[in-house]
Design an enzyme around this catalytic site. Structure first.
Site, PDB file in Angstrom:
ATOM      1  N   ARG A 108      20.470 -11.816 -18.247  1.00 27.53           N
ATOM      2  CA  ARG A 108      19.211 -11.921 -18.977  1.00 27.53           C
ATOM      3  C   ARG A 108      18.844 -13.361 -19.309  1.00 27.53           C
ATOM      4  NH1 ARG A 108      15.736  -9.337 -17.912  1.00 27.53           N
ATOM      5  NH2 ARG A 108      14.758 -11.338 -17.565  1.00 27.53           N
ATOM      6  N   LYS A 143       1.510 -28.959 -25.463  1.00 28.78           N
ATOM      7  CA  LYS A 143       1.413 -27.568 -25.931  1.00 28.78           C
ATOM      8  C   LYS A 143       2.416 -26.710 -25.160  1.00 28.78           C
ATOM      9  CE  LYS A 143      -3.450 -28.269 -27.051  1.00 28.78           C
ATOM     10  NZ  LYS A 143      -4.863 -27.928 -26.732  1.00 28.78           N
ATOM     11  N   LYS A 175      -6.218 -39.846 -31.619  1.00 29.23           N
ATOM     12  CA  LYS A 175      -7.132 -38.705 -31.648  1.00 29.23           C
ATOM     13  C   LYS A 175      -8.017 -38.765 -32.887  1.00 29.23           C
ATOM     14  CE  LYS A 175      -5.938 -34.983 -29.614  1.00 29.23           C
ATOM     15  NZ  LYS A 175      -5.367 -33.648 -29.273  1.00 29.23           N
ATOM     16  N   GLU A 204      -9.092 -40.857 -27.748  1.00 30.81           N
ATOM     17  CA  GLU A 204      -9.992 -39.716 -27.611  1.00 30.81           C
ATOM     18  C   GLU A 204     -11.394 -40.126 -28.055  1.00 30.81           C
ATOM     19  OE1 GLU A 204     -10.364 -35.047 -29.042  1.00 30.81           O
ATOM     20  OE2 GLU A 204      -9.037 -36.410 -30.128  1.00 30.81           O
ATOM     21  N   ASP A 225     -13.242 -35.671 -24.677  1.00 39.00           N
ATOM     22  CA  ASP A 225     -13.015 -34.375 -25.305  1.00 39.00           C
ATOM     23  C   ASP A 225     -14.268 -33.510 -25.283  1.00 39.00           C
ATOM     24  OD1 ASP A 225     -11.514 -32.444 -26.821  1.00 39.00           O
ATOM     25  OD2 ASP A 225     -12.620 -33.082 -28.592  1.00 39.00           O
TER      26      ASP A 225
END
Length: 291
Positions: A108, A143, A175, A204, A225
């Protein structure tokens, strides 16, 4: 242009955390021991096969091997396919031979790595193929699944994509929250340059008016963005090759040909690693006998 923005030459050590990832997987699955495996006589040997149940791109051999090596180094694995290879449904992927207890105990955890990383590689291949008629390269993001960052970035490479920064330590991405805290785009860039880190700086921008400010302050790359395709084309015209351009904004597979046609250098897609659909593999013991 700093070499860190050449995503084809990235130097991420994909296997740095390999042993730790495997140890964590076995700790949560095997714990103090495999209770069910005790029904198998300790001297019994077995052979097994792993089959792909669907079309995919293979990824995760070193994690798969590592699981069985950690459980019992006597397990031998013969791979019929290699990482990055396309798989068809019912393809034989590998054969295993060794102590039967080790094979059932490791099944597994080994398949979890294989199905997860192959899933990432498979979706990356589809997205990369959608950009094949353009110069735009596909980037991943941060992410990722907790604890499997390097593995998923390796899977992106196996699928034909390229890697953005590995983490917060090997590249600067200013950002909207950094800009708000610093006061302006220019102030944020000046402050990061003052640290003397010597890292490439990406900024950004949320509208075209910020482009010249960011370039003038010393940005190496711009993250565009949620720009429309018309805005992306205009950004390419305005920058005229002075900086690299990355498009971002929740793009889907169907969006990519149009994004590539704008002429941006990169498009980043978080769903490559966060919207995971695992690949279906099956492992079956085909023969067992007492040594």
């Amino acid at each position: 242009m700093p070499s860190s923005f050449d995503r084809s030459a990235t130097e991420i050590d994909y296997f740095k955390d390999l042993e730790g990832s495997i140890a964590a997987a076995l700790a949560e699955d095997v714990g103090s021991g495999d209770a069910t495996a005790s029904l198998i006589p300790p001297g019994r040997q077995a052979t097994a096969t792993v089959i792909a149940r669907e079309a995919a791109v293979l990824c995760g051999q070193r994690w798969f091997n590592g699981v069985f090596s950690a459980i019992d180094p006597a397990v031998q694995i013969e791979w019929l396919k290699q990482d990055g290879d396309p798989l068809a449904a019912d393809d034989l992927v590998c054969r295993l031979q060794g102590p039967a207890r080790a094979l059932v105990t490791g099944e597994r955890s080994a398949l979890n790595f294989l199905q997860t990383l192959s899933g990432t590689a498979s979706v990356t291949r589809r997205y990369a193929d959608a950009l094949s008629n353009s110069r735009t390269r596909l980037l991943d993001t941060r992410k990722t699944l907790p604890g499997l960052r390097r593995g998923q970035k390796y899977a992106v490479r196996c699928g034909g994509g390229f890697n953005h920064r590995a983490g917060l330590y090997d590249g600067v991405l200013i950002k909207e929250n950094h800009i708000a805290a610093a006061g302006s785009v220019s102030a944020a860039i000046r402050l990061i340059h003052a640290t003397g880190l010597g890292l490439p700086v990406e900024v950004e921008v949320e509208h075209l008016a910020q482009i010249e400010e960011a370039i003038g302050a010393g940005a190496d790359m711009l993250l565009l963005d949620n720009f429309s395709t018309d805005m992306l084309r205009e950004a390419v015209r305005l920058t005229a090759g002075r900086v690299k351009l990355e498009a971002s904004g929740g793009f889907e597979l169907a969006d990519l040909p149009a994004i590539g046609a704008t002429g941006v250098d990169f498009v980043s897609v978080g769903s490559l690693t966060k919207h995971l659909r695992a690949t279906d593999f099956s492992m079956r013991i085909t023969h067992a006998n007492d040594a």
